[in-house]
Design a protein around this motif. Sequence first.
Motif, PDB file in Angstrom:
ATOM      1  N   THR A   6      -3.984   0.883 -11.181  1.00 36.38           N
ATOM      2  CA  THR A   6      -5.291   1.233 -11.736  1.00 36.38           C
ATOM      3  C   THR A   6      -6.084  -0.008 -12.107  1.00 36.38           C
ATOM      4  OG1 THR A   6      -6.391   2.598 -13.414  1.00 36.38           O
ATOM      5  CG2 THR A   6      -4.433   1.408 -14.104  1.00 36.38           C
ATOM      6  N   ARG A   7      -7.416   0.153 -12.187  1.00 30.84           N
ATOM      7  CA  ARG A   7      -8.300  -0.935 -12.588  1.00 30.84           C
ATOM      8  C   ARG A   7      -9.461  -0.342 -13.373  1.00 30.84           C
ATOM      9  NH1 ARG A   7      -9.731   0.697  -7.616  1.00 30.84           N
ATOM     10  NH2 ARG A   7     -11.953   0.716  -7.063  1.00 30.84           N
ATOM     11  N   PHE A   8      -9.975  -1.092 -14.321  1.00 28.51           N
ATOM     12  CA  PHE A   8     -11.114  -0.635 -15.115  1.00 28.51           C
ATOM     13  C   PHE A   8     -11.619  -1.797 -15.953  1.00 28.51           C
ATOM     14  CE2 PHE A   8      -7.113   0.553 -17.159  1.00 28.51           C
ATOM     15  CZ  PHE A   8      -7.199  -0.091 -18.377  1.00 28.51           C
ATOM     16  N   ASP A  31      -0.600   3.716  -2.812  1.00 31.88           N
ATOM     17  CA  ASP A  31      -0.840   2.661  -1.814  1.00 31.88           C
ATOM     18  C   ASP A  31      -1.849   1.619  -2.269  1.00 31.88           C
ATOM     19  OD1 ASP A  31      -3.376   3.769  -1.521  1.00 31.88           O
ATOM     20  OD2 ASP A  31      -3.072   4.471   0.536  1.00 31.88           O
ATOM     21  N   GLY A  32      -2.253   1.686  -3.553  1.00 32.44           N
ATOM     22  CA  GLY A  32      -3.233   0.749  -4.083  1.00 32.44           C
ATOM     23  C   GLY A  32      -4.616   1.344  -4.176  1.00 32.44           C
ATOM     24  N   VAL A  54      -9.608  -5.228 -16.020  1.00 28.15           N
ATOM     25  CA  VAL A  54      -8.170  -5.017 -16.137  1.00 28.15           C
ATOM     26  C   VAL A  54      -7.646  -4.476 -14.814  1.00 28.15           C
ATOM     27  CG1 VAL A  54      -6.332  -3.723 -17.300  1.00 28.15           C
ATOM     28  CG2 VAL A  54      -8.322  -4.528 -18.600  1.00 28.15           C
ATOM     29  N   VAL A  55      -6.544  -5.038 -14.356  1.00 29.40           N
ATOM     30  CA  VAL A  55      -5.788  -4.456 -13.250  1.00 29.40           C
ATOM     31  C   VAL A  55      -4.363  -4.265 -13.743  1.00 29.40           C
ATOM     32  CG1 VAL A  55      -4.906  -4.743 -10.912  1.00 29.40           C
ATOM     33  CG2 VAL A  55      -7.204  -5.546 -11.477  1.00 29.40           C
ATOM     34  N   ALA A  56      -3.915  -3.031 -13.728  1.00 32.10           N
ATOM     35  CA  ALA A  56      -2.554  -2.709 -14.176  1.00 32.10           C
ATOM     36  C   ALA A  56      -1.802  -2.110 -13.004  1.00 32.10           C
ATOM     37  CB  ALA A  56      -2.590  -1.741 -15.347  1.00 32.10           C
ATOM     38  N   ALA A 110      -5.994  -7.648  -7.127  1.00 30.33           N
ATOM     39  CA  ALA A 110      -6.612  -6.337  -6.944  1.00 30.33           C
ATOM     40  C   ALA A 110      -5.672  -5.406  -6.191  1.00 30.33           C
ATOM     41  CB  ALA A 110      -7.928  -6.474  -6.175  1.00 30.33           C
ATOM     42  N   THR A 111      -5.499  -4.212  -6.712  1.00 30.38           N
ATOM     43  CA  THR A 111      -4.665  -3.228  -6.017  1.00 30.38           C
ATOM     44  C   THR A 111      -5.421  -2.576  -4.874  1.00 30.38           C
ATOM     45  OG1 THR A 111      -5.370  -1.427  -7.485  1.00 30.38           O
ATOM     46  CG2 THR A 111      -3.451  -2.708  -8.152  1.00 30.38           C
ATOM     47  N   HIS A 112      -6.757  -2.508  -4.975  1.00 34.94           N
ATOM     48  CA  HIS A 112      -7.556  -1.701  -4.057  1.00 34.94           C
ATOM     49  C   HIS A 112      -8.151  -2.490  -2.897  1.00 34.94           C
ATOM     50  CE1 HIS A 112     -10.430  -3.601  -6.712  1.00 34.94           C
ATOM     51  NE2 HIS A 112     -11.450  -3.165  -5.986  1.00 34.94           N
TER      52      HIS A 112
END
Length: 531
Positions: A504-506, A248-249, A464-466, A140-142
């Motif tokens: 990004t994530r979705f 920064d995520g 998806v996490v890109a 996870a970026t966030h």
Amino acid sequence: METAALNPVELEIARNRLESISEEVGTALIQTSYSPNIKDRRDCSAGIYGPDGMLISQAEHIPLHLGLMPTMIKNALATYGADRLVEGDVLITNNPYLGGSHLPDMCVITPVFWQDELIAVVANMAHHVDVGGITPGSMATHATEIFQEGVRVPPVKLFSQGTLRQELLSVMLANIRTQDKTRGDIMAQVAANRLGERRIHELLEEWGAERFAQSTHALVGYAARRTRAAIEQLPDGTGTFTDSLEHDGNQQRDVAITVTVEVSGDELFVDFIATDDQVDGAVNCSWAVTEGCVAYVIKLLTDPTLPSNAGLMEPISVTTREGSLVAAKFPAPVANGNIQTSQRIVDALLGAFHEFAPEQVPAASSGSMSIMTIGGFDETTGQYFSYVETYGGGQGAMPDQDGASAIHTHMTNTRNTPCEVIEREYPLRVEAYQIAENTGGDGRYRGGDGLIRHLTLTRGKAQVVAGTSRVTTAPWGLAGGADGKPGSVIRHGPDGDEHRESMTRFEVQAGEGITIQTAGGGGYGSSPAAE
């Protein structure tokens, strides 16, 4: 201990024999692992260490793993207590605050005993396709704290006197989506280390313990001498450079990495104190990652054949500030620190060296490992799946040649996942996999082009996490060379194509998908047409 004098032939024999054991450990892990991320992409590394964690030899695998593993092994042994280990024990850990990278990188550590004495340690590290956390793939970026990134394992015994601690493994797997593949990959790591243990025993039968210790210390001294000689070939000088992450995520904003490098005779001093503070998003990294980047860059700029053992860092001093982006402290999230930040650390280091040693420095490469994770529960198979892959990009042009296209650069050295494997293992279809033509920067020597991969989910739904970079910025050219073209991330949804941020994530439903285009490398020198 005093280093025994080995003649050049003995030294070279010892180096090759010990390095070959590390290579064999890595090969065994690749051949026996379960997940495509290890068996096809080879996202793993292996090495041999002394009883105190002193690096003896490494396989030529992933620079990021290899650069940080000495710190992690040393701290893991010190934290657990090497004196508490007995024959048949195996430790496992993924704690980034001990010098690891991120939670998916599980490290398995096997002590090697000879006549009841701890002689060496065999260790390998592998990226697992899931270790829990808020998103499939555990990238996870966030995330805003380490607890959201998955199960964190302190140095603990996975095997005790040769017996698997089944209850410990059950607790770990209960927090992981892809239990079968994760269990298989962990057992492959254990088995690979056992092979290394057997090979070291064979060496000890021939050499004896005293000769083994003499040889390993002689190799470390040899590497230190070689590294000092290589640094001495660089011009003396000081350079300071700042490069920035663009995200920064959690939000798009600049996060600066500032480094000062100084070459003085046969010593190198590197200072990251002016780097920005750690952030809420998952782009922080441990100080061990930062030191690994420095080790890589000195080999890049001087001599790639420098031996990778403890002697490499002996003439190099690295200063970081605890709580900064490049030396994060608990509970900072770190999942994408090596994916994004390590590559930008390298860019910053190269920029600093260019100020006083321009003839050795290439233009910037694509600037990210560009990771994609797609995961969810497959109703057809009744199991969770997790596709994890990092993508190559354009290599920066060099002072004497073009950069390569669609290649992993700097701190990553994995292969790709074949399209056929992706479609066999996951509910995904590969729509396109090609070079992104004309994305490399122009110049006397041209930067390499990035790549394009377009994937479509064929059934069910998935998250998806890109995570990529150089989407709002571009890899810089040098000496009049043009910058590379930025990358892009596109979500293909029911309402058409949607351009996304670099981190990004979705969610996607069956028939929807994503395209990542990675950035091209910077060019070097003014193009002949412009002169």
